[in-house]
Motif scaffolding. Sequence first.
Motif, PDB file in Angstrom:
ATOM      1  N   VAL A 260    -175.396  10.360  92.089  1.00  0.00           N
ATOM      2  CA  VAL A 260    -175.167  10.798  93.469  1.00  0.00           C
ATOM      3  C   VAL A 260    -176.457  10.694  94.268  1.00  0.00           C
ATOM      4  CG1 VAL A 260    -174.316  12.657  94.933  1.00  0.00           C
ATOM      5  CG2 VAL A 260    -173.433  12.415  92.601  1.00  0.00           C
ATOM      6  N   CYS A 261    -176.365  10.079  95.454  1.00  0.00           N
ATOM      7  CA  CYS A 261    -177.484  10.116  96.390  1.00  0.00           C
ATOM      8  C   CYS A 261    -177.306  11.376  97.234  1.00  0.00           C
ATOM      9  CB  CYS A 261    -177.499   8.862  97.270  1.00  0.00           C
ATOM     10  SG  CYS A 261    -178.997   8.723  98.272  1.00  0.00           S
TER      11      CYS A 261
ATOM     12  N   THR B 100    -177.355  -2.771 100.371  1.00  0.00           N
ATOM     13  CA  THR B 100    -176.691  -1.617 100.989  1.00  0.00           C
ATOM     14  C   THR B 100    -177.066  -0.329 100.267  1.00  0.00           C
ATOM     15  OG1 THR B 100    -174.816  -2.945 101.744  1.00  0.00           O
ATOM     16  CG2 THR B 100    -174.453  -0.579 101.521  1.00  0.00           C
ATOM     17  N   ASP B 101    -177.082  -0.379  98.927  1.00  0.00           N
ATOM     18  CA  ASP B 101    -177.438   0.812  98.157  1.00  0.00           C
ATOM     19  C   ASP B 101    -178.884   1.223  98.418  1.00  0.00           C
ATOM     20  OD1 ASP B 101    -174.886   0.879  96.852  1.00  0.00           O
ATOM     21  OD2 ASP B 101    -175.573  -0.772  95.591  1.00  0.00           O
ATOM     22  N   PHE B 102    -179.771   0.237  98.503  1.00  0.00           N
ATOM     23  CA  PHE B 102    -181.168   0.549  98.814  1.00  0.00           C
ATOM     24  C   PHE B 102    -181.305   1.107 100.235  1.00  0.00           C
ATOM     25  CE2 PHE B 102    -182.300  -2.609  95.360  1.00  0.00           C
ATOM     26  CZ  PHE B 102    -182.857  -1.658  94.519  1.00  0.00           C
TER      27      PHE B 102
ATOM     28  N   HIS C  80    -178.777   3.245 106.378  1.00  0.00           N
ATOM     29  CA  HIS C  80    -177.439   2.681 106.556  1.00  0.00           C
ATOM     30  C   HIS C  80    -176.760   3.307 107.776  1.00  0.00           C
ATOM     31  CE1 HIS C  80    -173.397   1.242 105.831  1.00  0.00           C
ATOM     32  NE2 HIS C  80    -173.904   0.408 104.952  1.00  0.00           N
ATOM     33  N   PRO C  81    -176.164   2.470 108.666  1.00  0.00           N
ATOM     34  CA  PRO C  81    -175.610   3.014 109.912  1.00  0.00           C
ATOM     35  C   PRO C  81    -174.252   3.694 109.781  1.00  0.00           C
ATOM     36  CG  PRO C  81    -175.330   0.626 109.866  1.00  0.00           C
ATOM     37  CD  PRO C  81    -176.147   0.989 108.662  1.00  0.00           C
TER      38      PRO C  81
ATOM     39  N   GLY D 235    -172.343   2.426  95.048  1.00  0.00           N
ATOM     40  CA  GLY D 235    -171.817   1.442  94.120  1.00  0.00           C
ATOM     41  C   GLY D 235    -170.537   0.782  94.572  1.00  0.00           C
ATOM     42  N   HIS D 236    -170.647  -0.499  94.934  1.00  0.00           N
ATOM     43  CA  HIS D 236    -169.452  -1.259  95.315  1.00  0.00           C
ATOM     44  C   HIS D 236    -169.383  -2.632  94.640  1.00  0.00           C
ATOM     45  CE1 HIS D 236    -172.596  -2.332  98.258  1.00  0.00           C
ATOM     46  NE2 HIS D 236    -172.049  -3.539  98.227  1.00  0.00           N
ATOM     47  N   GLU D 237    -170.384  -2.977  93.826  1.00  0.00           N
ATOM     48  CA  GLU D 237    -170.352  -4.227  93.054  1.00  0.00           C
ATOM     49  C   GLU D 237    -169.966  -3.849  91.634  1.00  0.00           C
ATOM     50  OE1 GLU D 237    -174.092  -6.232  93.465  1.00  0.00           O
ATOM     51  OE2 GLU D 237    -174.001  -6.237  95.649  1.00  0.00           O
ATOM     52  N   LEU D 238    -168.685  -3.929  91.316  1.00  0.00           N
ATOM     53  CA  LEU D 238    -168.152  -3.223  90.159  1.00  0.00           C
ATOM     54  C   LEU D 238    -167.333  -4.111  89.233  1.00  0.00           C
ATOM     55  CD1 LEU D 238    -166.768  -0.183  92.203  1.00  0.00           C
ATOM     56  CD2 LEU D 238    -169.017  -0.359  91.100  1.00  0.00           C
ATOM     57  N   SER D 239    -167.547  -3.913  87.948  1.00  0.00           N
ATOM     58  CA  SER D 239    -166.664  -4.494  86.946  1.00  0.00           C
ATOM     59  C   SER D 239    -166.412  -3.450  85.864  1.00  0.00           C
ATOM     60  CB  SER D 239    -167.271  -5.757  86.339  1.00  0.00           C
ATOM     61  OG  SER D 239    -168.430  -5.457  85.567  1.00  0.00           O
ATOM     62  N   GLY D 240    -165.282  -3.601  85.163  1.00  0.00           N
ATOM     63  CA  GLY D 240    -164.946  -2.628  84.134  1.00  0.00           C
ATOM     64  C   GLY D 240    -163.691  -3.031  83.391  1.00  0.00           C
ATOM     65  N   THR D 241    -163.040  -2.054  82.810  1.00  0.00           N
ATOM     66  CA  THR D 241    -161.799  -2.288  82.081  1.00  0.00           C
ATOM     67  C   THR D 241    -160.735  -1.317  82.578  1.00  0.00           C
ATOM     68  OG1 THR D 241    -162.598  -0.824  80.325  1.00  0.00           O
ATOM     69  CG2 THR D 241    -162.905  -3.193  80.012  1.00  0.00           C
TER      70      THR D 241
END
Length: 336
Positions: free
Chosen positions: A5-6, A39-41, A48-49, A58-64
Amino acid sequence: MKALVCIEPGRLALEDRTDPVRAEGEVKVRIRHVGICGTDFHIFGGKHPFLEYPRVMGHELSGTVEEAPSGSSLKSGQPVYIVPYLSCGTCQACRRGITNACRNIEVLGVHRDGGMAEYVCVPESNVIPTGNIPLEDAAMIEFLAIGAHGVKRGAITAEDRVLVTGSGPIGMSAIIFAKARGAHVTVMDTREDRLAFAVEKLGADETIFADADAEQTAERQTGGEWYDVVIDATGNAIPMQRGFNFLAHGARYVLLSVVRQDITFSDPEFHKREATLIASRNAQPDDFAEVVRQIEAGRVPTRALNTHRAPLADAVHLFSEWFKPEAGVIKAILDV
């Protein structure tokens, strides 16, 4: 579940949170890899506006797939990537198929909590099988799709002379997909290491160091004809404005960047060129599909792009280090 969490600009914490509960029509995904984006940085740096704190980025995501709706084609354990743009489906933009510019769009990790966590629940339409692409590569599909969309918006062809300003990850993705269309690509930046990478790893044709003499260099390299397409990926209003200086007559100027400030340009110069100014926001399904095709074809150097890796828990202290230019980060990936 664990979630990064930021809390506020410059402060991260690894928290224990309740696992999300899948709503009707949603898929619960076990996140495996998260790409860290500019964007995260920007969120971490308070720039960020469109964001309120605290926020799970986190929006660049991969998983199962953990759980899918009854009757879904998705199966438990199936490798997937996530399209992080949640569109309403009913506004004027969505009705016209421009879901990336939905009036009510929510982006994971920006407008609502994202995927720097063990689980996330999203609509089934936003969950796409990875096919033959490794999960760690699939976490890079989204940022690559941003560049692919900008190249599409610029209608780039093999006949075009293209200038990409800013050679961060988004600029690099624009280089990759402009080259995939056969364009002659020049890259401009203030970092010599990024310029060298663009040539050696991405196939850029020429470079320009973004100093006070950049216009003279560009004029010399183009024989005074300038560039058919300029793509800005700097994320800075000053070079965004400067980009107008590099437009050929009849050129297209694509803005991948978004900034808080107004940008201005000379109307007479813009008009006499009959130039076109184009905003490029997010990406569309066909852009994601194009990224997958190019990765499968071996035209995206994923191993070279992924310069840094670490477990999610380590990001609490690594984020501030990776934020520094001297860290040499191109694309960092967190393993969950």
